[in-house]
Design a protein around this motif. Structure first.
Motif, PDB file in Angstrom:
ATOM      1  N   GLU B  53       0.847  -1.188   0.000  1.00  0.00           N
ATOM      2  CA  GLU B  53       0.000   0.000   0.000  1.00  0.00           C
ATOM      3  C   GLU B  53       0.887   1.243   0.000  1.00  0.00           C
ATOM      4  OE1 GLU B  53      -1.838  -0.963   4.076  1.00  0.00           O
ATOM      5  OE2 GLU B  53      -1.814   1.223   4.071  1.00  0.00           O
ATOM      6  N   TRP B  72      -9.467   4.951  -1.917  1.00  0.00           N
ATOM      7  CA  TRP B  72      -8.713   3.757  -1.560  1.00  0.00           C
ATOM      8  C   TRP B  72      -9.551   2.557  -1.992  1.00  0.00           C
ATOM      9  CZ3 TRP B  72      -4.056   5.292  -0.512  1.00  0.00           C
ATOM     10  CH2 TRP B  72      -3.802   6.426   0.265  1.00  0.00           C
ATOM     11  N   ASP B  73      -8.994   1.704  -2.806  1.00  0.00           N
ATOM     12  CA  ASP B  73      -9.743   0.587  -3.363  1.00  0.00           C
ATOM     13  C   ASP B  73     -10.041  -0.466  -2.298  1.00  0.00           C
ATOM     14  OD1 ASP B  73      -9.077  -2.265  -5.355  1.00  0.00           O
ATOM     15  OD2 ASP B  73     -10.871  -1.022  -5.466  1.00  0.00           O
ATOM     16  N   ALA B  74     -11.287  -0.914  -2.217  1.00  0.00           N
ATOM     17  CA  ALA B  74     -11.718  -1.942  -1.275  1.00  0.00           C
ATOM     18  C   ALA B  74     -13.054  -2.490  -1.771  1.00  0.00           C
ATOM     19  CB  ALA B  74     -11.854  -1.363   0.134  1.00  0.00           C
ATOM     20  N   ASP B  77     -15.193   1.124  -1.778  1.00  0.00           N
ATOM     21  CA  ASP B  77     -14.079   2.080  -1.849  1.00  0.00           C
ATOM     22  C   ASP B  77     -14.226   3.166  -0.789  1.00  0.00           C
ATOM     23  OD1 ASP B  77     -13.803   2.068  -5.500  1.00  0.00           O
ATOM     24  OD2 ASP B  77     -13.156   0.641  -3.968  1.00  0.00           O
ATOM     25  N   CYS B  80     -10.731   9.087  -0.088  1.00  0.00           N
ATOM     26  CA  CYS B  80      -9.555   9.718   0.523  1.00  0.00           C
ATOM     27  C   CYS B  80      -9.749  11.227   0.533  1.00  0.00           C
ATOM     28  CB  CYS B  80      -8.289   9.332  -0.239  1.00  0.00           C
ATOM     29  SG  CYS B  80      -6.811  10.172   0.352  1.00  0.00           S
ATOM     30  N   ASN B  99      -3.960   4.881   4.188  1.00  0.00           N
ATOM     31  CA  ASN B  99      -5.032   4.107   3.565  1.00  0.00           C
ATOM     32  C   ASN B  99      -5.916   3.529   4.663  1.00  0.00           C
ATOM     33  OD1 ASN B  99      -6.643   2.168   2.327  1.00  0.00           O
ATOM     34  ND2 ASN B  99      -5.060   1.601   0.843  1.00  0.00           N
ATOM     35  N   ASN B 100      -7.120   4.061   4.787  1.00  0.00           N
ATOM     36  CA  ASN B 100      -8.036   3.623   5.842  1.00  0.00           C
ATOM     37  C   ASN B 100      -9.223   2.847   5.294  1.00  0.00           C
ATOM     38  OD1 ASN B 100      -9.224   5.776   4.569  1.00  0.00           O
ATOM     39  ND2 ASN B 100     -10.235   6.523   6.415  1.00  0.00           N
ATOM     40  N   ALA B 101      -9.001   2.201   4.144  1.00  0.00           N
ATOM     41  CA  ALA B 101     -10.068   1.396   3.567  1.00  0.00           C
ATOM     42  C   ALA B 101     -10.395   0.215   4.464  1.00  0.00           C
ATOM     43  CB  ALA B 101      -9.667   0.916   2.170  1.00  0.00           C
ATOM     44  N   LYS B 105      -9.654  -4.374   1.305  1.00  0.00           N
ATOM     45  CA  LYS B 105      -8.631  -3.367   0.955  1.00  0.00           C
ATOM     46  C   LYS B 105      -7.543  -3.990   0.098  1.00  0.00           C
ATOM     47  CE  LYS B 105      -5.084  -0.985   3.709  1.00  0.00           C
ATOM     48  NZ  LYS B 105      -4.763  -0.560   5.099  1.00  0.00           N
ATOM     49  N   THR B 106      -7.193  -3.333  -1.031  1.00  0.00           N
ATOM     50  CA  THR B 106      -6.173  -3.856  -1.940  1.00  0.00           C
ATOM     51  C   THR B 106      -4.878  -3.070  -1.868  1.00  0.00           C
ATOM     52  OG1 THR B 106      -6.798  -2.452  -3.791  1.00  0.00           O
ATOM     53  CG2 THR B 106      -7.994  -4.554  -3.563  1.00  0.00           C
ATOM     54  N   GLY B 107      -4.934  -1.862  -1.344  1.00  0.00           N
ATOM     55  CA  GLY B 107      -3.765  -0.982  -1.367  1.00  0.00           C
ATOM     56  C   GLY B 107      -3.742  -0.070  -2.581  1.00  0.00           C
TER      57      GLY B 107
END
Lengths: 315, 133
Positions: B53, B72-74, B77, B80, B99-101, B105-107
């Protein structure tokens, strides 16, 4: 019957030097063509990358001591045809009709006022001078209009049949003309620094129509490396300081297909310092030249921009 | 049809990655389009570890006529921040944006535009710190 007798303006005024000369053919080896043998003459030309409203056009006449009669009108058309054989297409703007009687009997440039038309940037057009008898019918007059016979100017001359029905072309002659627009100086590119490592340029423009792929940084024109004489091949963008008014500026790397680098739209100061994180390198593809181009979006009357680029030179 | 987009990796080192994105919209816009795929970033040179990430340290941007959401992808999502106008944000003194997904969460980082019409455009440069597991 063509035109409107209410728009007679008397004889055209002799040319003044007001306004910015935008385009011209200045006859070197002069050839005299009779407006009696033809209904008119035209000349193809290409507008610059930065245009503004056209205020008029001048042509060079020489009645050669013989008084004239009839009327004439200046017009600008789209360009039809192909290289070396351009002729008038669609009428875009025309002047009032002017009376030939009373014109100077000697060689004189005469100015025909135009208004309300701005050419698109980098576009081909044809400017014409067309003549009629005093009743605005296709007819005969013998005024002489002057062309250059060297064929050395860009574009080509076109000639109109006396019945105003057919345009012919000639690539060996160019009709003398001078095209005027309002803006004296609208674009300003100042090189503030051009050292071995760094070039700083301030690029400003006042524009009413959009630019497309206008060359702003020509790397071949930058100073070579002082010690080796090597030419600059490209530049990297380290800093940008800019302000725009009612226009968006795209900064592009020149290539066969110019590559988008960044966009500037802020009407308040934009200041970006990429030195710690970059600089922004030239990632253009095929046909990369190293040059920087600007294209704008949304330009209208009153639009402007000032963009300062701090660039690192690469040899 | 689709927006005309570009992506350029300015720098991709062990610690920092800098990427530049541009878009000239045809009115289509972008919806959760992956812009930073952490799995494609250079691995840590000494260990070979893959980046999992990033945190956002600085943003240079110019967004005209539309807005751009940085996500942030999750599975869902996480927003941000949302950009419009132009400027530069420097979070180094206050702390890079983490990154607070949530779940899934993928990073990765994705962009979604809002209100795009033909001719709208953006320039976004992200300066990011890389994180490895």
């Amino acid at each position: 019957m063509i035109g409107d007798l209410m728009h007679y303006q008397g004889i055209p005024v002799t040319e003044t030097t007001s306004g910015q000369l935008a385009n011209s053919v200045e006859p070197v080896v002069k050839g005299y063509s009779s407006l009696g043998s033809y209904g008119g003459f035209g000349q193809s030309w290409v507008s610059s990358t930065n245009t503004s409203e056209v205020t008029g056009v001048s042509f060079l006449f020489n009645p050669n001591g013989t008084g004239q009669n009839g009327v004439m009108v200046a017009r600008i058309y789209t360009a039809a045809g192909f290289t070396g054989n351009y002729y008038p297409g669609t009428l875009l703007v025309e002047s009032d009709y002017y009376d030939m009687s009373g014109m100077s009997l000697n060689e004189t440039w005469y100015f025909f006022s135009l208004s309300g038309w701005t050419p698109n940037p980098s576009t081909r057009y044809v400017v014409t001078l067309e003549a009629y008898d005093s009743l605005l019918q296709d007819g005969f007059n013998s005024n002489l209009i002057i062309s250059d016979t060297t064929g050395g100017f860009p574009g080509n001359r076109s000639s109109l049949s006396t019945d105003h029905s057919i345009w012919g072309t000639s690539s060996s002659r160019d009709l003398g003309f001078r095209l005027y627009n309002e803006t004296i100086v609208s674009e300003d590119i100042v090189t503030i620094v051009d050292s071995d490592t760094t070039v700083v340029m301030l690029i400003s423009n006042v524009l009413s129509t959009d630019e497309t792929n206008a060359l702003k940084v020509d790397v071949s024109a930058l100073q070579p490396e002082s010690r080796t004489g090597r030419q600059v091949k490209e530049v990297y963008i380290e800093e940008v300081k800019a302000v725009t008014t009612n226009v968006v500026v795209d900064v592009l790397w020149d290539a066969t297909s110019p590559k988008q680098c960044l966009t500037i739209s802020g009407s308040t100061d934009t200041e970006w310092d990429f030195r710690e994180v970059g600089p922004i390198v030239n990632n253009a593809g095929s046909g990369k030249t190293g040059d920087i181009l600007f294209s704008t979006y949304g330009a209208a009357s009153g639009s402007s921009y000032s963009v300062l680029l701090v660039m690192h030179k690469k040899y | 049809m689709a927006d005309a987009v570009t992506t350029q990796t300015i720098q991709d080192g062990d610690r920092q990655v800098v990427m530049k994105f541009t878009n000239i919209s045809d009115g289509t816009g972008e919806s959760a389009v992956t812009k930073v795929d952490v799995s494609t970033l250079a691995p840590e040179s000494r260990t070979g570890r893959v980046c999992t990430e990033v945190k956002i340290n600085r943003i240079f941007y110019d967004v005209s006529g539309m807005s751009v959401d940085i996500l942030w992808d999750a599975t869902v999502d996480a927003l941000c921040l949302s950009l419009s106008g132009h400027g530069m944000f420097d979070y180094r003194a206050t702390g890079a944006l983490p990154n607070n997904a949530g779940a899934g969460k993928t990073g990765d980082i994705a962009f979604t535009t809002s209100g795009a019409t033909a001719g709208d455009r953006y320039f976004v440069m992200l300066v990011m710190t890389k994180k490895y597991d």
